[in-house]
Design a protein around this motif. Structure first.
Motif, PDB file in Angstrom:
ATOM      1  N   ALA A 333     -12.697 -20.078 -40.075  1.00  0.00           N
ATOM      2  CA  ALA A 333     -12.690 -20.447 -41.492  1.00  0.00           C
ATOM      3  C   ALA A 333     -11.332 -20.195 -42.126  1.00  0.00           C
ATOM      4  CB  ALA A 333     -13.766 -19.654 -42.236  1.00  0.00           C
ATOM      5  N   ILE A 334     -10.602 -19.223 -41.585  1.00  0.00           N
ATOM      6  CA  ILE A 334      -9.269 -18.897 -42.100  1.00  0.00           C
ATOM      7  C   ILE A 334      -8.196 -19.739 -41.414  1.00  0.00           C
ATOM      8  CG2 ILE A 334      -7.551 -17.053 -42.306  1.00  0.00           C
ATOM      9  CD1 ILE A 334      -9.943 -15.075 -42.267  1.00  0.00           C
ATOM     10  N   ALA A 335      -8.282 -19.841 -40.093  1.00  0.00           N
ATOM     11  CA  ALA A 335      -7.169 -20.385 -39.315  1.00  0.00           C
ATOM     12  C   ALA A 335      -7.131 -21.905 -39.247  1.00  0.00           C
ATOM     13  CB  ALA A 335      -7.230 -19.825 -37.890  1.00  0.00           C
ATOM     14  N   HIS A 336      -8.294 -22.550 -39.217  1.00  0.00           N
ATOM     15  CA  HIS A 336      -8.316 -23.990 -38.959  1.00  0.00           C
ATOM     16  C   HIS A 336      -7.566 -24.753 -40.043  1.00  0.00           C
ATOM     17  CE1 HIS A 336      -9.575 -27.478 -36.845  1.00  0.00           C
ATOM     18  NE2 HIS A 336     -10.370 -27.938 -37.795  1.00  0.00           N
ATOM     19  N   TYR A 337      -6.842 -25.755 -39.626  1.00  0.00           N
ATOM     20  CA  TYR A 337      -6.014 -26.614 -40.481  1.00  0.00           C
ATOM     21  C   TYR A 337      -4.721 -25.941 -40.939  1.00  0.00           C
ATOM     22  CZ  TYR A 337      -9.713 -30.146 -40.769  1.00  0.00           C
ATOM     23  OH  TYR A 337     -10.646 -31.108 -40.470  1.00  0.00           O
ATOM     24  N   THR A 338      -4.451 -24.708 -40.485  1.00  0.00           N
ATOM     25  CA  THR A 338      -3.212 -24.026 -40.882  1.00  0.00           C
ATOM     26  C   THR A 338      -2.217 -24.001 -39.723  1.00  0.00           C
ATOM     27  OG1 THR A 338      -3.758 -21.776 -40.154  1.00  0.00           O
ATOM     28  CG2 THR A 338      -4.647 -22.482 -42.290  1.00  0.00           C
ATOM     29  N   ASP A 339      -1.025 -23.470 -40.012  1.00  0.00           N
ATOM     30  CA  ASP A 339       0.015 -23.339 -38.990  1.00  0.00           C
ATOM     31  C   ASP A 339      -0.277 -22.230 -37.992  1.00  0.00           C
ATOM     32  OD1 ASP A 339       2.016 -25.383 -39.541  1.00  0.00           O
ATOM     33  OD2 ASP A 339       2.302 -24.370 -41.448  1.00  0.00           O
ATOM     34  N   TRP A 340      -1.298 -21.427 -38.248  1.00  0.00           N
ATOM     35  CA  TRP A 340      -1.731 -20.447 -37.255  1.00  0.00           C
ATOM     36  C   TRP A 340      -2.049 -21.173 -35.944  1.00  0.00           C
ATOM     37  CZ3 TRP A 340      -6.003 -16.209 -38.412  1.00  0.00           C
ATOM     38  CH2 TRP A 340      -6.208 -15.437 -37.274  1.00  0.00           C
ATOM     39  N   ILE A 341      -2.718 -22.319 -36.034  1.00  0.00           N
ATOM     40  CA  ILE A 341      -3.087 -23.067 -34.829  1.00  0.00           C
ATOM     41  C   ILE A 341      -1.838 -23.590 -34.123  1.00  0.00           C
ATOM     42  CG2 ILE A 341      -4.455 -24.978 -33.935  1.00  0.00           C
ATOM     43  CD1 ILE A 341      -6.039 -22.644 -35.229  1.00  0.00           C
ATOM     44  N   ILE A 342      -0.810 -23.964 -34.882  1.00  0.00           N
ATOM     45  CA  ILE A 342       0.437 -24.419 -34.278  1.00  0.00           C
ATOM     46  C   ILE A 342       1.063 -23.284 -33.473  1.00  0.00           C
ATOM     47  CG2 ILE A 342       2.690 -25.451 -34.730  1.00  0.00           C
ATOM     48  CD1 ILE A 342       0.225 -27.184 -35.491  1.00  0.00           C
ATOM     49  N   ALA A 343       1.041 -22.069 -34.020  1.00  0.00           N
ATOM     50  CA  ALA A 343       1.566 -20.912 -33.297  1.00  0.00           C
ATOM     51  C   ALA A 343       0.768 -20.673 -32.021  1.00  0.00           C
ATOM     52  CB  ALA A 343       1.517 -19.673 -34.191  1.00  0.00           C
ATOM     53  N   HIS A 344      -0.544 -20.717 -32.126  1.00  0.00           N
ATOM     54  CA  HIS A 344      -1.425 -20.488 -30.970  1.00  0.00           C
ATOM     55  C   HIS A 344      -1.141 -21.492 -29.857  1.00  0.00           C
ATOM     56  CE1 HIS A 344      -5.010 -20.157 -28.525  1.00  0.00           C
ATOM     57  NE2 HIS A 344      -5.405 -21.363 -28.872  1.00  0.00           N
ATOM     58  N   VAL A 345      -1.064 -22.754 -30.218  1.00  0.00           N
ATOM     59  CA  VAL A 345      -0.831 -23.801 -29.215  1.00  0.00           C
ATOM     60  C   VAL A 345       0.508 -23.607 -28.526  1.00  0.00           C
ATOM     61  CG1 VAL A 345      -0.389 -26.270 -28.945  1.00  0.00           C
ATOM     62  CG2 VAL A 345      -2.336 -25.503 -30.316  1.00  0.00           C
ATOM     63  N   HIS A 346       1.525 -23.246 -29.294  1.00  0.00           N
ATOM     64  CA  HIS A 346       2.869 -23.156 -28.715  1.00  0.00           C
ATOM     65  C   HIS A 346       3.083 -21.882 -27.906  1.00  0.00           C
ATOM     66  CE1 HIS A 346       3.675 -26.648 -31.229  1.00  0.00           C
ATOM     67  NE2 HIS A 346       4.755 -26.840 -30.487  1.00  0.00           N
ATOM     68  N   VAL A 347       2.329 -20.828 -28.159  1.00  0.00           N
ATOM     69  CA  VAL A 347       2.384 -19.673 -27.259  1.00  0.00           C
ATOM     70  C   VAL A 347       1.935 -20.107 -25.867  1.00  0.00           C
ATOM     71  CG1 VAL A 347       1.299 -17.458 -26.695  1.00  0.00           C
ATOM     72  CG2 VAL A 347       2.152 -17.872 -29.003  1.00  0.00           C
ATOM     73  N   GLY A 348       0.853 -20.888 -25.816  1.00  0.00           N
ATOM     74  CA  GLY A 348       0.389 -21.400 -24.532  1.00  0.00           C
ATOM     75  C   GLY A 348       1.376 -22.375 -23.909  1.00  0.00           C
ATOM     76  N   ALA A 349       1.866 -23.302 -24.709  1.00  0.00           N
ATOM     77  CA  ALA A 349       2.736 -24.355 -24.163  1.00  0.00           C
ATOM     78  C   ALA A 349       4.103 -23.812 -23.751  1.00  0.00           C
ATOM     79  CB  ALA A 349       2.905 -25.473 -25.193  1.00  0.00           C
ATOM     80  N   LEU A 350       4.739 -23.046 -24.636  1.00  0.00           N
ATOM     81  CA  LEU A 350       6.095 -22.585 -24.364  1.00  0.00           C
ATOM     82  C   LEU A 350       6.124 -21.463 -23.324  1.00  0.00           C
ATOM     83  CD1 LEU A 350       7.544 -22.512 -28.004  1.00  0.00           C
ATOM     84  CD2 LEU A 350       7.738 -24.341 -26.314  1.00  0.00           C
ATOM     85  N   ALA A 351       5.184 -20.527 -23.422  1.00  0.00           N
ATOM     86  CA  ALA A 351       5.185 -19.394 -22.494  1.00  0.00           C
ATOM     87  C   ALA A 351       4.473 -19.743 -21.195  1.00  0.00           C
ATOM     88  CB  ALA A 351       4.545 -18.177 -23.159  1.00  0.00           C
ATOM     89  N   TRP A 352       3.197 -20.090 -21.274  1.00  0.00           N
ATOM     90  CA  TRP A 352       2.402 -20.319 -20.062  1.00  0.00           C
ATOM     91  C   TRP A 352       2.916 -21.529 -19.288  1.00  0.00           C
ATOM     92  CZ3 TRP A 352      -0.129 -19.195 -16.050  1.00  0.00           C
ATOM     93  CH2 TRP A 352      -1.129 -19.984 -15.488  1.00  0.00           C
ATOM     94  N   ASN A 353       2.914 -22.688 -19.905  1.00  0.00           N
ATOM     95  CA  ASN A 353       3.314 -23.896 -19.180  1.00  0.00           C
ATOM     96  C   ASN A 353       4.823 -23.949 -18.956  1.00  0.00           C
ATOM     97  OD1 ASN A 353       0.784 -25.364 -21.088  1.00  0.00           O
ATOM     98  ND2 ASN A 353       0.678 -25.253 -18.871  1.00  0.00           N
ATOM     99  N   GLY A 354       5.593 -23.692 -20.005  1.00  0.00           N
ATOM    100  CA  GLY A 354       7.041 -23.803 -19.884  1.00  0.00           C
ATOM    101  C   GLY A 354       7.632 -22.800 -18.912  1.00  0.00           C
ATOM    102  N   PHE A 355       7.308 -21.531 -19.094  1.00  0.00           N
ATOM    103  CA  PHE A 355       7.908 -20.506 -18.239  1.00  0.00           C
ATOM    104  C   PHE A 355       7.393 -20.580 -16.804  1.00  0.00           C
ATOM    105  CE2 PHE A 355      10.160 -16.987 -20.794  1.00  0.00           C
ATOM    106  CZ  PHE A 355      10.810 -17.943 -21.558  1.00  0.00           C
ATOM    107  N   MET A 356       6.131 -20.957 -16.618  1.00  0.00           N
ATOM    108  CA  MET A 356       5.643 -21.126 -15.255  1.00  0.00           C
ATOM    109  C   MET A 356       6.391 -22.270 -14.566  1.00  0.00           C
ATOM    110  SD  MET A 356       3.628 -20.036 -12.859  1.00  0.00           S
ATOM    111  CE  MET A 356       2.490 -18.951 -13.700  1.00  0.00           C
ATOM    112  N   ALA A 357       6.638 -23.352 -15.302  1.00  0.00           N
ATOM    113  CA  ALA A 357       7.390 -24.483 -14.738  1.00  0.00           C
ATOM    114  C   ALA A 357       8.831 -24.076 -14.435  1.00  0.00           C
ATOM    115  CB  ALA A 357       7.363 -25.670 -15.701  1.00  0.00           C
TER     116      ALA A 357
END
Length: 729
Positions: A333-357
Motif C-alpha cells: 500500500a505504501i510502495a506500489h506506484y512509487t520509486d521504491w519499486i524502481i530501487a528494488h528492481v535495479h538492485v536485482g538488475a544491476l547487482a544480481w544480473n549485472g555483476f554476475m554477468a
C-alpha cells in the motif's frame, strides 16, 4: 571403455559474449538518457522516436533481453557442453539461435522508438516479433535438449536443472501472454481484456523476472562460482530443495503486482501467500552460493571475479527478501506506484544480473583466449565504481519512494489533502533523480572499463578456437533405480522425466490462478453503464499506447482514502471489460488518469500536450508536438480495428463499424469547435493557415490531427461510471 575425442564450440560462446557487451553498453546508455530526461524533460523536444515514453520500453528490452539474454546464452552454451561432455547438438541451430536472437533485438530497437508497442510490461513487442521469439526459443530448446540426449556424462548437474526449467517456463509464459489478434503487420490487440489481461500479464511479467532473470542465472551461479573458487557447491541436498521449491512457488506470485486492484481478492491473497513463501527457497540458493566460497575469503579480497560474484549473490538475496516484503498488503500500500519499486528492481538488475554477468565475462574471456586478463587493477576499479554506482542509484530511489508515499497520503485536520497538487511531490524528489543519474553514470563508466579491458585482453591473447576434449562414451543403463540410489539421482539421469516434472510444477500455479479468472464470468462482474470506445476514442487510446503514456500514468484507483480523495471512486472490474490491453500502469511519475474525463476542458489538454510546463510549472512531462502536426490518426483501418475488437467480444455492431469514419469526423469536429473558444488557439490556427497557403501546402484541418483523437480518449476516461464529485480538482 571407449574414449571419444570431440571439440567444444567456443565460437558460439564468443559471439554471445560480444553481443552481451555491445548491448550492455547500449541498454545502459539508453537508461542513463532516460534518467537525464527526468531532469531535462524536453531535451529531445520534437523528436518522437527519442521521447521518454518510446525509449523506456527500449531500455527495459535492451537490458533484459539483449544484455542479460545474451549473457545467459553465453553462459549456458559454455557450461552445458562441459557439464555434458559433448559439443552442442547442432552448430547450425547454435548459429540460427544467435543470429535469430540478434535480429529480434534489432527489430525491437527499430519498432519501439517508432511507437509499435503492445504496452504490456516486458512484452511490448508486436505480434510478428512475438512469433519470431517463440521460434528462436524453440531452436534454443531443441539444441539444448538434443545436447542433453547425446551427452557423455550420466547425471545432470544442478545448473542444467535450472536451464531446463527456464526453457519450458519461458515458452509457456511467452505464448500465453502473447495471444493477440492482429489488425495489421505491426498492430494487434490482446486476446484478454481488463482484469483478465492484467492477471495474465503479471503472471508473465513477474515470472519473466523469475524464469529469465533468475533461474538461468542461478544455473550460471551453480557453475561459475564453484569454478572461480575452485570449490564444490556447498550442499547438494540444499540445491535440490532450492530448485524444486523455487520453480513451484515462483509461478504463483504474479498477483502481488495487482494488490488493491480490481483483481478478485482470492487471486490477490494467493499471490501474497506464495510470495512470502518464496523467501525460503530464494535464501536457500543465496546461502548455497555464498557458502560455496567458505575457506576462500582471503582469495575474495584479491580476486575481482569473486568480488563480483559475492555482490551479485548478495544482491540476489536482498532483492528476494525485499520482493516478498513488498507483496505484503500493508507494505504494498505504501510502495506500489512509487520509486521504491524502481530501487528494488535495479538492485536485482544491476547487482544480481549485472555483476554476475561481469564476473562470468572476466572469468571466460581469458580462458577462451588462453591468456591472462589484461588488467586485474582495471577489473577491481570496475567492481568498486560499479558497486558505488549501484548504491548511488538505489538509495536516492528509496528516499524518493518513501517521500512520494508519505506526501500522497498526508491529510490536514479538516480532512483535505496536504499535498493536493500531485506536482508538489514531483518537485520534492528532483534532487533524488539527479543523484540517480550520477549513480547510473558511474555504473555505465564501469561497463566501459570492462569493454576496454576485454578488448585489450583479446588483442594480447590467442584467437578463440574450438577446444579439444575427450570423454568415455555414455553406456546404456537400466531405467530401474540402482541399489542405494537416491530418488533424485535416478531422476538426474532421466532428462525427459525431469523436464516433464518441471513443466508440471510450473503449470499447477498458473492453471489454478488463471483458468478461473478467465472462465468464471462472475469473477469479473460487468457494469451496464460501461460502453465501448467510440471510433475516435479508440484511435486516441492507440495513440496513448504508442506514446508510452502508461509508463508514467496509472489508470487504477486503489481503495485508500488518499486516492479516493485525490482521484475519485476506486476502480471496479467491470470498468475495464473493453480494454484490450489493460492500462493500469506500474508507476506514477504523473497522477492517475482513470477519472480524468471532464476534469479539464479540451483547451487545457491541447495546451498541456503542446507545452506541459506552461500549464503546470515544474512539470517533468515532455511535450508531444508531433501530435499537432501528424495528420489524423490511422483512420484508414479503423474498420479493421473494430472488427478485431468485435471478435474479442467488444459489442460493436456492423452499422457502427460501417459508420466509423463518419463518427470520427463528427466527434472530432465537436472537439475542434470547442478549441475555438480559446482566442489564442484561433489566432495561432489562422496564422498556420496563412503560412500553409503562402508555402503552397495543403492545410490539414485541426479535426484531422492526432491531438484531437488523444483529447477524445482522455476526455472519455472515467465518464461511464461518473458520479457526483467524481472528478475532483
Amino acid at each position: 571403455m571407449e574414449v571419444q575425442q570431440f571439440y567444444y564450440d567456443n565460437k558460439i560462446v564468443k559471439k554471445f559474449l560480444y553481443a552481451t557487451i555491445l548491448f550492455g553498453v547500449v541498454g545502459m546508455l539508453v537508461g542513463l538518457i532516460l534518467a537525464i530526461m527526468f531532469l531535462f524533460p524536453n531535451i529531445t523536444d520534437g523528436i518522437p522516436w527519442l521521447s521518454f515514453g518510446r525509449l523506456r520500453p527500449l531500455h527495459t528490452n535492451a537490458v533484459i533481453f539483449a544484455f542479460v539474454g545474451n549473457a545467459i546464452f553465453a553462459g549456458v552454451y559454455y557450461s552445458l557442453q562441459r557439464l555434458l561432455k559433448a559439443r552442442m547438438f547442432s552448430d547450425f541451430l547454435s548459429n540460427l539461435h544467435f543470429w535469430g536472437w540478434q535480429l529480434i533485438i534489432v527489430s525491437a530497437a527499430i519498432t519501439l522508438p517508432l511507437g509499435f508497442t503492445t504496452s504490456k510490461e516486458y512484452a511490448e513487442l508486436e505480434w510478428p516479433i512475438d512469433i519470431a521469439i517463440a521460434l528462436v526459443w524453440v531452436v534454443f530448446g531443441i539444441n539444448m535438449i538434443g545436447t542433453i540426449l547425446k551427452r557423455r556424462e550420466r547425471h545432470l548437474y544442478v545448473a542444467i536443472w535450472f536451464y531446463i526449467a527456464t526453457f519450458v517456463t519461458v515458452a509457456v509464459l511467452h505464448i500465453f501472454n502473447s495471444l493477440e489478434l492482429p489488425v495489421s503487420a505491426l498492430k494487434s490487440y490482446s486476446a484478454y481484456a481488463g482484469v483478465q489481461d492484467a492477471l495474465v500479464q503479471w503472471w508473465y511479467g513477474h515470472n519473466a523476472v523469475a524464469f529469465f532473470l533468475t533461474t538461468p542465472f542461478l544455473g550460471l551461479m551453480y557453475y561459475f562460482v564453484p569454478k572461480a573458487a575452485n570449490r564444490p557447491v556447498y550442499s547438494y541436498r540444499l540445491s535440490i530443495v532450492h530448485f524444486w521449491s523455487l520453480i513451484f512457488i515462483y509461478i504463483w506470485a504474479g498477483p502481488h503486482h495487482l494488490l488493491y486492484s480490481a483483481l478478485p481478492n482470492w487471486a490477490q491473497n494467493l499471490g501474497v501467500v506464495f510470495s512470502v513463501m518464496l523467501i525460503a527457497p530464494s535464501w536457500g540458493g543465496m546461502i548455497n552460493g555464498l557458502l560455496t566460497l567458505r575457506g576462500v575469503w582471503d582469495k575474495v579480497r584479491e580476486e575481482p571475479i569473486l568480488k563480483f560474484f559475492v555482490v551479485a549473490i548478495t544482491g540476489y538475496g536482498m532483492a528476494t527478501f525485499e520482493g516478498p516484503m513488498l507483496s505484503l498488503k500493508n507494505v504494498n500500500a505504501i510502495a506500489h506506484y512509487t520509486d521504491w519499486i524502481i530501487a528494488h528492481v535495479h538492485v536485482g538488475a544491476l547487482a544480481w544480473n549485472g555483476f554476475m554477468a561481469f564476473g562470468m565475462m572476466y572469468w571466460l574471456i581469458p580462458r577462451m583466449t588462453k591468456g591472462p586478463l589484461y588488467s586485474t587493477k582495471l577489473a577491481n576499479f570496475h567492481f568498486w565504481i560499479g558497486s558505488l554506482g549501484i548504491i548511488l542509484y538505489a538509495l536516492p530511489m528509496y528516499v524518493a519512494g518513501f517521500t512520494q508515499a508519505s506526501m500522497w497520503k498526508q491529510f490536514n485536520p479538516d480532512g483535505t489533502l496536504v499535498y493536493g497538487n500531485f506536482l508538489e511531490t514531483v518537485k520534492e524528489i528532483i534532487p533524488m533523480y539527479a543523484m540517480r543519474a550520477v549513480g547510473g553514470t558511474m555504473y555505465l563508466a564501469g561497463m566501459l572499463v570492462l569493454v576496454y579491458n576485454i578488448i585489450m585482453t583479446v588483442r594480447a591473447n590467442q584467437t578463440v578456437e574450438d577446444e579439444l576434449a575427450q570423454a568415455p562414451a555414455l553406456q546404456p543403463l537400466t531405467n530401474q533405480r540402482l541399489k542405494g540410489e537416491h530418488w533424485h539421482a535416478w531422476l538426474e539421469r532421466r532428462p525427459i522425466k525431469l523436464t516433464i516434472f518441471a513443466l508440471v510444477a510450473i503449470l499447477i500455479g498458473g492453471i489454478i490462478q488463471i483458468i478461473p479468472t478467465i472462465m468464471v464470468k462472475s469473477n469479473i462482474p460487468t457494469i451496464a453503464a460501461v460502453k465501448p470506445y467510440t471510433p475516435l476514442e479508440l484511435e486516441g487510446r492507440d495513440l496513448y499506447i504508442r506514446e508510452g503514456c502508461v509508463g508514467c500514468h496509472s489508470q487504477n484507483v486503489r481503495p485508500f482514502r488518499s486516492e479516493v480523495e485525490r482521484y475519485g471512486p476506486q476502480s471496479k472490474a467491470g470498468e475495464f471489460v473493453y480494454d484490450h490491453p489493460f492500462l493500469w500502469g506500474s508507476k506514477r511519475t504523473g497522477p492517475d488518469l482513470l477519472r480524468l474525463g471532464g476534469k479539464y476542458n479540451d483547451n487545457w489538454h491541447f495546451n498541456h500536450m503542446w507545452d506541459p510546463q506552461s500549464i503546470s510549472a515544474g512539470s517533468i512531462m515532455p511535450a508531444y508536438k508531433w501530435l499537432f502536426d501528424n495528420k489524423a490518426m490511422d483512420i484508414a483501418n479503423i474498420e479493421d480495428k473494430m472488427h478485431v475488437m468485435q471478435k474479442l467480444g467488444v459489442p460493436y455492431t456492423e452499422e457502427q463499424i460501417a459508420g466509423a469514419k463518419a463518427a470520427i469526423k463528427e466527434q472530432s469536429m465537436k472537439i475542434e469547435a470547442s478549441l475555438h473558444s480559446d482566442p489564442d488557439f484561433v489566432k495561432s490556427y489562422e496564422e498556420s493557415k496563412k503560412k500553409a497557403a503562402a508555402r503552397g501546402e495543403a492545410f490539414v484541418p485541426m479535426h484531422e490531427r492526432e491531438i484531437v483523437a488523444l483529447i477524445a480518449y482522455l476526455q472519455r476516461l472515467g465518464t461511464d461510471t461518473k458520479v457526483k464529485d467524481n472528478a475532483k480538482k
